[in-house]
Design a protein around this motif. Structure first.
Motif, PDB file in Angstrom:
ATOM      1  N   ILE A 189      60.517  38.812  16.972  1.00  0.00           N
ATOM      2  CA  ILE A 189      59.423  38.294  16.148  1.00  0.00           C
ATOM      3  C   ILE A 189      59.945  37.715  14.825  1.00  0.00           C
ATOM      4  O   ILE A 189      59.421  36.711  14.330  1.00  0.00           O
ATOM      5  CB  ILE A 189      58.344  39.375  15.914  1.00  0.00           C
ATOM      6  N   HIS A 190      60.997  38.311  14.257  1.00  0.00           N
ATOM      7  CA  HIS A 190      61.566  37.789  13.016  1.00  0.00           C
ATOM      8  C   HIS A 190      62.112  36.374  13.241  1.00  0.00           C
ATOM      9  O   HIS A 190      61.888  35.469  12.425  1.00  0.00           O
ATOM     10  CB  HIS A 190      62.677  38.714  12.524  1.00  0.00           C
ATOM     11  N   PHE A 191      62.812  36.187  14.337  1.00  0.00           N
ATOM     12  CA  PHE A 191      63.353  34.883  14.710  1.00  0.00           C
ATOM     13  C   PHE A 191      62.230  33.855  14.791  1.00  0.00           C
ATOM     14  O   PHE A 191      62.332  32.753  14.244  1.00  0.00           O
ATOM     15  CB  PHE A 191      64.055  35.035  16.068  1.00  0.00           C
ATOM     16  N   MET A 192      61.135  34.222  15.464  1.00  0.00           N
ATOM     17  CA  MET A 192      60.035  33.283  15.657  1.00  0.00           C
ATOM     18  C   MET A 192      59.326  32.952  14.340  1.00  0.00           C
ATOM     19  O   MET A 192      58.895  31.823  14.129  1.00  0.00           O
ATOM     20  CB  MET A 192      59.040  33.827  16.678  1.00  0.00           C
ATOM     21  N   LYS A 193      59.220  33.937  13.452  1.00  0.00           N
ATOM     22  CA  LYS A 193      58.609  33.670  12.149  1.00  0.00           C
ATOM     23  C   LYS A 193      59.450  32.680  11.351  1.00  0.00           C
ATOM     24  O   LYS A 193      58.918  31.762  10.715  1.00  0.00           O
ATOM     25  CB  LYS A 193      58.431  34.981  11.371  1.00  0.00           C
ATOM     26  N   LEU A 194      60.774  32.859  11.375  1.00  0.00           N
ATOM     27  CA  LEU A 194      61.666  31.936  10.673  1.00  0.00           C
ATOM     28  C   LEU A 194      61.585  30.536  11.278  1.00  0.00           C
ATOM     29  O   LEU A 194      61.562  29.534  10.558  1.00  0.00           O
ATOM     30  CB  LEU A 194      63.113  32.446  10.752  1.00  0.00           C
ATOM     31  N   VAL A 211      51.869  46.385  22.406  1.00  0.00           N
ATOM     32  CA  VAL A 211      51.239  45.691  21.277  1.00  0.00           C
ATOM     33  C   VAL A 211      52.267  44.855  20.523  1.00  0.00           C
ATOM     34  O   VAL A 211      52.001  43.695  20.155  1.00  0.00           O
ATOM     35  CB  VAL A 211      50.557  46.705  20.322  1.00  0.00           C
ATOM     36  N   GLU A 212      53.445  45.399  20.280  1.00  0.00           N
ATOM     37  CA  GLU A 212      54.505  44.667  19.574  1.00  0.00           C
ATOM     38  C   GLU A 212      54.961  43.446  20.373  1.00  0.00           C
ATOM     39  O   GLU A 212      55.201  42.379  19.813  1.00  0.00           O
ATOM     40  CB  GLU A 212      55.691  45.597  19.296  1.00  0.00           C
ATOM     41  N   ASN A 213      55.082  43.619  21.693  1.00  0.00           N
ATOM     42  CA  ASN A 213      55.498  42.499  22.526  1.00  0.00           C
ATOM     43  C   ASN A 213      54.442  41.401  22.559  1.00  0.00           C
ATOM     44  O   ASN A 213      54.761  40.208  22.557  1.00  0.00           O
ATOM     45  CB  ASN A 213      55.815  42.972  23.947  1.00  0.00           C
ATOM     46  N   LYS A 214      53.182  41.800  22.562  1.00  0.00           N
ATOM     47  CA  LYS A 214      52.106  40.799  22.541  1.00  0.00           C
ATOM     48  C   LYS A 214      52.134  40.018  21.234  1.00  0.00           C
ATOM     49  O   LYS A 214      51.909  38.795  21.215  1.00  0.00           O
ATOM     50  CB  LYS A 214      50.747  41.472  22.729  1.00  0.00           C
ATOM     51  N   GLU A 215      52.446  40.706  20.137  1.00  0.00           N
ATOM     52  CA  GLU A 215      52.529  40.027  18.847  1.00  0.00           C
ATOM     53  C   GLU A 215      53.686  39.034  18.843  1.00  0.00           C
ATOM     54  O   GLU A 215      53.551  37.903  18.331  1.00  0.00           O
ATOM     55  CB  GLU A 215      52.711  41.050  17.718  1.00  0.00           C
ATOM     56  N   MET A 216      54.818  39.433  19.428  1.00  0.00           N
ATOM     57  CA  MET A 216      55.966  38.536  19.499  1.00  0.00           C
ATOM     58  C   MET A 216      55.639  37.314  20.356  1.00  0.00           C
ATOM     59  O   MET A 216      55.967  36.177  19.992  1.00  0.00           O
ATOM     60  CB  MET A 216      57.184  39.258  20.077  1.00  0.00           C
TER      61      MET A 216
END
Length: 257
Positions: free
Chosen positions: A28-33, A75-80
């Motif tokens: 998720i950090h990668f995708m936010k960047l 839930v975390e995977n869905k957010e990613m």
């Protein structure tokens, strides 16, 4: 960590370079960047073309980091996945032309990133292209099924997704998955020349053409023609159109702003 994704602007091209060893597997950090860099490039008036490329020698992007995916909660995977979808949506919908430079393995969500781009350039290096989510008991969730069926033959797309087998870059070119196919030894030079040629065009016209194509495919022919007329009419009084017509009469190359 900020250097996982960096933006370099050269000759009206915004190169978004991903560098997360060993395979550019994302979290998720990668995708936010990545979302941030796409937004910065999209808002920069100097940039006409946005090119997504890898700094790693063997991988374009291997998709989601499986170790992270396995440790995460549902839930975390869905957010990613939601962020991955946001990035793909940005690549597809921003008014600038987006290009994926594929010179290494493009797998799973990594291939979905490439599919979200308007154009894909590939080298003939030794690597694989595929979506093998079915082998994990899953399916593509970042637009892979829907974008693939809009790029290649429907039956072939279904087979590709169901079998989960990877294909070679030349096979990807043969079925229309990539637009251009270059020798590895010349990939950087030829892809750069391709991008610079694109960037020499009219930004306003490119924006209108992308909108006409992406929206028009979802419309009836009659509705699509109306959209085309509306967009074409919007260009007649632009500085680019005036420059293009003047350059044609003067028998020179246009200098679009």
């Amino acid at each position: 960590m900020s250097q996982i994704i960096r933006l370099e602007i050269k000759k009206r091209i915004g190169y978004i370079i991903i560098n997360k060893p060993k395979a550019n597997g994302y979290d998720i950090h990668f995708m936010k960047l990545l979302a941030e860099k796409i937004e910065v490039a999209a808002l920069n008036d100097e940039v006409k073309i946005i090119a997504l490329k890898s700094a790693l020698p063997r991988f374009f992007c291997a998709g989601a980091d499986i170790k992270v995916f396995q440790k995460n909660t549902v839930v975390e995977n869905k957010e990613m996945v939601n962020y991955a979808n946001l990035v793909a949506k940005k690549l597809h919908e921003i008014p600038k032309i987006t290009v994926a430079l594929i010179n290494g393995h493009a797998l799973g969500g990594g291939l979905e990133l490439a599919l979200a781009c308007d154009i894909r350039l590939a080298s003939d290096a030794d690597y694989q292209i595929g979506m093998s989510e079915i082998n994990l008991g899953l399916m593509p969730g970042n637009g892979g099924t829907q974008r693939l069926i809009r790029l290649i033959n429907l039956s072939r797309a279904l087979e590709f997704l169901l079998k989960g087998n990877s294909i070679t870059p030349d096979q990807a070119f043969d079925i229309g998955l990539v637009n251009q196919f270059y020798p590895e030894s010349e990939f950087e030079a030829l892809s750069t020349a391709y991008l610079e040629n694109l960037a020499s065009g009219s930004g306003s016209a490119m924006k209108a053409i992308k909108q006409a194509v992406n929206q028009g495919i979802e419309l009836s022919l009659e509705e699509g023609l109306l959209l085309e007329t509306k967009l074409a009419d919007s260009l007649y009084d632009t500085e680019d159109a005036k420059e293009g017509l003047k350059a044609f009469i003067e028998r020179r190359s246009p200098n679009f702003k």
